[in-house]
Scaffold this motif. Structure first.
Motif, PDB file in Angstrom:
ATOM      1  N   ILE A  90      11.873 123.509  20.286  1.00 16.96           N
ATOM      2  CA  ILE A  90      12.001 123.821  18.953  1.00 16.96           C
ATOM      3  C   ILE A  90      12.414 124.787  18.260  1.00 16.96           C
ATOM      4  O   ILE A  90      13.573 125.355  18.194  1.00 16.96           O
ATOM      5  CB  ILE A  90      10.815 122.713  18.073  1.00 16.96           C
ATOM      6  CG1 ILE A  90      10.454 121.471  17.904  1.00 16.96           C
ATOM      7  CG2 ILE A  90      11.237 123.320  16.013  1.00 16.96           C
ATOM      8  CD1 ILE A  90       9.695 120.260  16.797  1.00 16.96           C
ATOM      9  N   GLU A  91      11.278 125.811  18.558  1.00 22.27           N
ATOM     10  CA  GLU A  91      12.011 127.237  19.167  1.00 22.27           C
ATOM     11  C   GLU A  91      12.437 128.302  19.569  1.00 22.27           C
ATOM     12  O   GLU A  91      13.659 128.544  18.323  1.00 22.27           O
ATOM     13  CB  GLU A  91      10.304 127.803  18.657  1.00 22.27           C
ATOM     14  CG  GLU A  91       9.126 127.865  18.244  1.00 22.27           C
ATOM     15  CD  GLU A  91       7.786 127.570  19.167  1.00 22.27           C
ATOM     16  OE1 GLU A  91       8.081 128.576  20.314  1.00 22.27           O
ATOM     17  OE2 GLU A  91       6.555 127.538  17.882  1.00 22.27           O
ATOM     18  N   SER A  92      13.176 127.987  20.478  1.00 19.37           N
ATOM     19  CA  SER A  92      14.618 127.968  20.826  1.00 19.37           C
ATOM     20  C   SER A  92      15.450 127.619  20.630  1.00 19.37           C
ATOM     21  O   SER A  92      16.671 128.245  20.591  1.00 19.37           O
ATOM     22  CB  SER A  92      14.841 127.602  22.560  1.00 19.37           C
ATOM     23  OG  SER A  92      14.979 126.108  22.651  1.00 19.37           O
TER      24      SER A  92
ATOM     25  N   ILE B 180      15.191 131.114   8.429  1.00 20.34           N
ATOM     26  CA  ILE B 180      14.985 129.851   9.454  1.00 20.34           C
ATOM     27  C   ILE B 180      13.977 130.148   9.770  1.00 20.34           C
ATOM     28  O   ILE B 180      13.020 128.894   9.813  1.00 20.34           O
ATOM     29  CB  ILE B 180      15.941 129.300  10.934  1.00 20.34           C
ATOM     30  CG1 ILE B 180      17.119 129.547  10.008  1.00 20.34           C
ATOM     31  CG2 ILE B 180      15.559 128.582  11.904  1.00 20.34           C
ATOM     32  CD1 ILE B 180      18.388 129.278  11.926  1.00 20.34           C
ATOM     33  N   PHE B 181      12.932 131.589   9.866  1.00 21.06           N
ATOM     34  CA  PHE B 181      11.888 131.667  10.689  1.00 21.06           C
ATOM     35  C   PHE B 181      10.695 131.316   9.303  1.00 21.06           C
ATOM     36  O   PHE B 181      10.038 130.864   9.453  1.00 21.06           O
ATOM     37  CB  PHE B 181      11.815 133.204  10.462  1.00 21.06           C
ATOM     38  CG  PHE B 181      10.358 133.151  11.550  1.00 21.06           C
ATOM     39  CD1 PHE B 181       9.702 132.897  12.825  1.00 21.06           C
ATOM     40  CD2 PHE B 181       9.510 133.433  10.693  1.00 21.06           C
ATOM     41  CE1 PHE B 181       8.958 133.246  13.179  1.00 21.06           C
ATOM     42  CE2 PHE B 181       8.045 134.069  11.342  1.00 21.06           C
ATOM     43  CZ  PHE B 181       8.194 133.892  12.546  1.00 21.06           C
TER      44      PHE B 181
ATOM     45  N   VAL C  54       0.293 126.633  16.940  1.00 21.83           N
ATOM     46  CA  VAL C  54       1.504 125.518  16.769  1.00 21.83           C
ATOM     47  C   VAL C  54       2.750 126.059  17.305  1.00 21.83           C
ATOM     48  O   VAL C  54       3.741 125.749  16.247  1.00 21.83           O
ATOM     49  CB  VAL C  54       1.330 125.231  15.336  1.00 21.83           C
ATOM     50  CG1 VAL C  54       0.432 124.737  14.188  1.00 21.83           C
ATOM     51  CG2 VAL C  54       1.005 126.842  14.659  1.00 21.83           C
ATOM     52  N   SER C  55       2.738 127.296  17.849  1.00 23.22           N
ATOM     53  CA  SER C  55       4.245 128.214  17.935  1.00 23.22           C
ATOM     54  C   SER C  55       4.019 128.706  19.488  1.00 23.22           C
ATOM     55  O   SER C  55       2.455 128.572  20.269  1.00 23.22           O
ATOM     56  CB  SER C  55       3.833 129.516  17.272  1.00 23.22           C
ATOM     57  OG  SER C  55       3.445 130.011  16.939  1.00 23.22           O
ATOM     58  N   THR C  56       5.156 128.598  20.356  1.00 27.51           N
ATOM     59  CA  THR C  56       4.657 129.265  21.724  1.00 27.51           C
ATOM     60  C   THR C  56       5.378 130.435  21.957  1.00 27.51           C
ATOM     61  O   THR C  56       5.686 131.424  20.890  1.00 27.51           O
ATOM     62  CB  THR C  56       5.697 128.114  22.504  1.00 27.51           C
ATOM     63  OG1 THR C  56       7.262 128.367  22.344  1.00 27.51           O
ATOM     64  CG2 THR C  56       4.981 126.704  22.336  1.00 27.51           C
ATOM     65  N   PRO C  57       5.878 131.417  22.983  1.00 27.55           N
ATOM     66  CA  PRO C  57       6.440 132.561  23.174  1.00 27.55           C
ATOM     67  C   PRO C  57       7.604 132.244  22.700  1.00 27.55           C
ATOM     68  O   PRO C  57       8.571 133.460  22.452  1.00 27.55           O
ATOM     69  CB  PRO C  57       5.626 132.881  24.593  1.00 27.55           C
ATOM     70  CG  PRO C  57       4.478 132.495  25.499  1.00 27.55           C
ATOM     71  CD  PRO C  57       4.769 130.931  23.863  1.00 27.55           C
TER      72      PRO C  57
ATOM     73  N   ASP D 141      11.442 135.605  15.185  1.00 27.00           N
ATOM     74  CA  ASP D 141      10.662 136.424  14.614  1.00 27.00           C
ATOM     75  C   ASP D 141      11.905 137.037  14.266  1.00 27.00           C
ATOM     76  O   ASP D 141      12.072 138.114  14.555  1.00 27.00           O
ATOM     77  CB  ASP D 141       9.399 136.532  15.190  1.00 27.00           C
ATOM     78  CG  ASP D 141       8.635 137.689  14.043  1.00 27.00           C
ATOM     79  OD1 ASP D 141       9.379 138.673  13.436  1.00 27.00           O
ATOM     80  OD2 ASP D 141       7.533 136.862  13.291  1.00 27.00           O
ATOM     81  N   PRO D 142      12.074 137.686  12.773  1.00 29.18           N
ATOM     82  CA  PRO D 142      12.730 138.971  12.679  1.00 29.18           C
ATOM     83  C   PRO D 142      12.116 139.749  13.038  1.00 29.18           C
ATOM     84  O   PRO D 142      13.979 140.589  13.237  1.00 29.18           O
ATOM     85  CB  PRO D 142      12.684 138.724  10.742  1.00 29.18           C
ATOM     86  CG  PRO D 142      11.975 137.106  10.676  1.00 29.18           C
ATOM     87  CD  PRO D 142      11.180 136.563  11.495  1.00 29.18           C
ATOM     88  N   ARG D 143      11.535 140.354  13.099  1.00 24.19           N
ATOM     89  CA  ARG D 143      11.137 141.072  14.365  1.00 24.19           C
ATOM     90  C   ARG D 143      10.998 141.699  15.591  1.00 24.19           C
ATOM     91  O   ARG D 143      11.520 142.874  16.240  1.00 24.19           O
ATOM     92  CB  ARG D 143       9.401 141.902  13.875  1.00 24.19           C
ATOM     93  CG  ARG D 143       8.371 141.968  12.628  1.00 24.19           C
ATOM     94  CD  ARG D 143       7.417 142.051  12.672  1.00 24.19           C
ATOM     95  NE  ARG D 143       6.661 140.925  13.243  1.00 24.19           N
ATOM     96  CZ  ARG D 143       5.497 140.374  12.989  1.00 24.19           C
ATOM     97  NH1 ARG D 143       4.232 141.236  12.791  1.00 24.19           N
ATOM     98  NH2 ARG D 143       5.237 139.348  13.490  1.00 24.19           N
ATOM     99  N   ALA D 144      11.795 140.563  16.315  1.00 20.83           N
ATOM    100  CA  ALA D 144      12.452 140.573  17.646  1.00 20.83           C
ATOM    101  C   ALA D 144      13.695 141.287  17.257  1.00 20.83           C
ATOM    102  O   ALA D 144      14.641 141.750  16.239  1.00 20.83           O
ATOM    103  CB  ALA D 144      12.927 139.374  17.645  1.00 20.83           C
ATOM    104  N   THR D 145      13.423 142.502  18.258  1.00 22.13           N
ATOM    105  CA  THR D 145      15.520 143.004  18.566  1.00 22.13           C
ATOM    106  C   THR D 145      16.221 143.014  19.177  1.00 22.13           C
ATOM    107  O   THR D 145      16.362 141.821  19.858  1.00 22.13           O
ATOM    108  CB  THR D 145      14.378 144.528  19.193  1.00 22.13           C
ATOM    109  OG1 THR D 145      14.145 144.477  20.911  1.00 22.13           O
ATOM    110  CG2 THR D 145      12.947 145.064  18.347  1.00 22.13           C
ATOM    111  N   ALA D 146      17.665 143.703  19.542  1.00 22.67           N
ATOM    112  CA  ALA D 146      18.471 143.455  20.438  1.00 22.67           C
ATOM    113  C   ALA D 146      18.173 143.275  21.666  1.00 22.67           C
ATOM    114  O   ALA D 146      18.411 142.781  22.211  1.00 22.67           O
ATOM    115  CB  ALA D 146      19.515 144.275  20.705  1.00 22.67           C
ATOM    116  N   GLU D 147      16.911 144.134  22.421  1.00 24.67           N
ATOM    117  CA  GLU D 147      16.617 143.880  23.178  1.00 24.67           C
ATOM    118  C   GLU D 147      15.870 142.568  23.953  1.00 24.67           C
ATOM    119  O   GLU D 147      16.276 141.654  25.150  1.00 24.67           O
ATOM    120  CB  GLU D 147      15.322 144.934  23.686  1.00 24.67           C
ATOM    121  CG  GLU D 147      16.319 146.360  23.606  1.00 24.67           C
ATOM    122  CD  GLU D 147      16.836 146.854  23.100  1.00 24.67           C
ATOM    123  OE1 GLU D 147      16.304 146.106  21.517  1.00 24.67           O
ATOM    124  OE2 GLU D 147      16.664 148.136  22.967  1.00 24.67           O
TER     125      GLU D 147
END
Length: 434
Positions: A115-117, A131-132, A399-402, A408-414
């Motif tokens: 689901i998360e991917s 979406i998050f 209830v979530s995985t890596p 998450d909106p805090r994830a960066t372009a890397e």
């Protein structure tokens, strides 16, 4: 809503039914087990087994997903969960239930990663936050709605077990009927716990203890309610209010942590949770009217701790390490949820059901003391340089995985490709449909 987000609606609908089933089944088992006279130790092992399966699934499930594709894997995992739910209604045996809960935890890890991917694949930089947020809301509504369904039936019959199976089967339909292309294969996230501890000792220590407290309460809270004499509907209300109060508290607690030292916020919230737990131990409230207010304070404080600890860890981490940090902390939380029920069951047997909160209070008090100690050891990151706080789909159990870290909106372009959509793998680019 933009046209390219329409496939996400089908996935979110399937997610809603999945978490409806999770919420109901996770609460139904300890309530029915208490009625059957199962020991506190065996009921605690239900949570230990589930969490062990979940952690194991985070490592092993990606191989199966890469082998058969997201759509087939989602259907397989969800079908297995439905089969397990139905078997637990037919074979009422504590040892069988413990073994089956490990299988459920493993499959839940697999479905959550899918689901998360999948959501991350469909998200753009502009829609990622929306979406998050929808994902968090869906998990909350699903779990709480499933738990409240317990009040509509009789836990001593097979009816509610059948309802679990129906919810899980319904979860398969939306994605099966959708015509959207499946996402790229899952990427492995390398975890480095020693480096994570050097980055933020309080986040590592705190989240392990949060897992212990939340795991103990999430598994044995219903057992405590039943042994304390609460009705089936009151037990459902108690467990649901814990999660709901935590969800409401995340926003103000997070905003406060953006303005002052997050470690002091962790200490304050942990202190409130510890005080609420100790009051339950000391006063022994046997009526819902007296117990529910304490549970609301407990849930609001205890379930707001996790995202603040994650935000604190990211304050000191490099931006490109966000996914690695979040994945490592989630692993520590999972380990804690294995330990918590294992300790809680024997404690309840030796001293009584209310001493479940002695376990949670001990963990929360340790967090508060260590957070104050660490605040004297290192200066906080300046407000202008901190990572922004964000609510997270975290309650009494993982209830979530890596995979959720990339969403998450805090994830960066890397962490994710430009424009938020990784390149599709050749094997799945045009072929299989969900």
């Amino acid at each position: 809503m933009p046209r390219n987000l329409l496939p996400v609606l089908a996935l979110l609908l399937g997610t809603l039914f999945l978490f409806f089933g999770n919420g109901l089944h996770g609460l139904l088992l300890p309530v029915r087990g208490t009625h059957e006279g199962y020991s506190n130790e065996m009921l605690g092992l239900l949570g230990t087994s589930w969490a062990s399966g979940f952690v194991l699934g985070c490592f092993l499930a990606p191989a199966l997903i890469r082998r058969i594709g997201h759509a087939r894997a989602f259907s397989v995992f969800t079908a297995l969960i439905a089969i397990v739910a139905l078997i637990t209604g037919v074979i009422v045996d504590d040892i069988v239930w413990v073994a089956l809960r490990a299988a459920t935890g493993f499959c839940i890890a697999g479905t959550s990663m899918i689901i998360e991917s999948w959501l991350n694949e469909r998200a753009t930089n502009e829609s990622r936050g929306t979406i998050f947020s929808f994902y968090i809301a869906i998990t909350l509504i699903g779990v709480v709605g499933g738990q409240m369904t317990l009040a509509l039936g009789d836990a001593t019959t097979q009816t509610l077990f059948l309802a679990c199976g129906i919810f899980y089967c319904l979860a398969i339909l939306p994605t099966t009927l959708s015509n959207a292309a499946t996402p790229q294969p899952l990427k492995a996230v390398k975890l480095d716990l020693p480096a994570l501890y050097r980055t933020s000792p309080i986040a590592c220590f705190g989240i392990l203890l949060i897992g212990i407290a939340n795991g103990a309460y999430g598994t044995l809270g219903a057992v405590f309610g039943a042994r304390a004499g609460l009705s089936q509907s009151s037990v459902a209300l108690m467990m649901s209010l814990t999660i709901f109060a935590g969800a409401l508290a995340q926003f103000p607690a997070g905003r406060l942590s953006d303005r002052v030292d997050r470690r002091l916020v962790l200490a304050g919230l942990s202190g409130v949770a510890a005080l609420a737990g100790l009051l339950v131990v000391v006063t022994h409230p046997f009526e819902a009217l007296h117990l529910i207010p304490l549970i609301i304070f407990y849930g609001a404080a205890a379930n707001a701790l996790y995202p603040i600890a994650v935000a604190h860890a990211n304050d000191f981490a490099a931006p490109e390490d966000f996914v690695k940090v979040s994945g490592g902390l989630l692993l520590l939380f999972g380990i804690g949820t294995i330990i918590g029920p294992t300790i809680g069951g024997p404690i309840m047997t030796l001293y009584g059901p209310h001493y479940l909160f002695a376990v949670t209070a001990s963990a929360h008090l340790a967090i508060a003391l260590y957070a104050i100690f660490r605040s004297r050891m290192r200066a906080p990151v300046p407000v202008a340089d901190r990572e922004s706080y964000a609510t997270m789909p975290m309650g009494t159990t993982p209830v979530s995985t890596p995979e959720a870290s990339a969403l998450d909106p805090r994830a960066t372009a890397e962490d994710i490709s430009p424009e938020g959509q990784p390149e599709a793998a050749p094997a799945e680019q045009e072929g299989e449909r969900p």
